[in-house]
Write an enzyme that holds these catalytic residues in place. Structure first.
Site, PDB file in Angstrom:
ATOM      1  CE1 TYR A  46      -3.020  -3.054   0.585  1.00 50.94           C
ATOM      2  CE2 TYR A  46      -3.232  -2.450   2.876  1.00 50.94           C
ATOM      3  CZ  TYR A  46      -3.548  -3.282   1.831  1.00 50.94           C
ATOM      4  OH  TYR A  46      -4.390  -4.342   2.045  1.00 50.94           O
ATOM      5  CG  HIS A  80      -1.234  -9.366   1.338  1.00 53.36           C
ATOM      6  ND1 HIS A  80      -2.102  -8.512   1.980  1.00 53.36           N
ATOM      7  CD2 HIS A  80      -1.617  -9.372   0.047  1.00 53.36           C
ATOM      8  CE1 HIS A  80      -2.959  -8.018   1.108  1.00 53.36           C
ATOM      9  NE2 HIS A  80      -2.689  -8.526  -0.078  1.00 53.36           N
TER      10      HIS A  80
END
Length: 171
Positions: free
Chosen positions: A18, A74
């Site tokens: 991100y 993730h």
């Protein structure tokens, strides 16, 4: 940073992919809050081919902290060379105090079975996209009705439900 009114929860979500860890670190420092009053979550993304130990050290530096409250893999495809080996590296981070809790994100049942077969420490969480937030999903209509009746947002309804269940929200 997010603060949910009435829930006494301040959380920071960082993630290398991100590209927000540096900004999250600035927000942490400028918040004036004590470190123990902030719950910090970030994820191993495999970005730039870095391994789990290198990635968490980079995240800690970016965030300006000595530990995170929750560190996640993730996606199972990032568990290189395999899930048991990657999970052992995660367990070492917890043992060293770099992460208070460790978990996974987007793992399916088969992935979790492989992980649990060799894990010394079970994942604290498997972060997944909830069906409650999918437009047109099975809970969309009832949640909207509840929110309207209570003059609340969908997030407030969901957080209140989770709090009433004694569970923890991970975003």
């Amino acid at each position: 940073m997010a603060y949910y009114e009435g829930l006494h929860y301040t959380g920071v979500i960082g993630h290398v992919s991100y590209q927000n860890e540096v900004e999250a670190g600035i927000a942490i420092r400028e918040s004036g809050l004590a470190r123990q009053d902030i719950f910090i979550t970030t994820k191993f993304s495999g970005r730039d081919g870095l391994d789990i130990p290198t990635s968490i050290h980079n995240s800690l530096k970016n965030l300006g902290v000595t530990y995170v409250d929750l560190y996640l893999i993730h996606h199972p495809s990032l568990a290189v060379p395999d899930v048991p080996t990657a999970w052992r590296q995660m367990e070492e981070l917890k043992e060293k105090g770099l992460a208070r809790s460790i978990g996974v994100s987007n793992f399916g049942v088969a992935d979790l079975q492989i992980l649990l077969a060799s894990a010394k420490i079970k994942p604290a969480v498997n972060q997944v996209v909830p069906i409650t937030r999918l437009p047109g999903g099975p809970l969309d209509k009832p949640l909207n009705e509840i929110a309207k009746r209570l003059n609340a947002t969908l997030d407030q309804v969901l957080f209140a439900w989770v709090k009433a269940k004694g569970a923890v929200v991970v975003t």
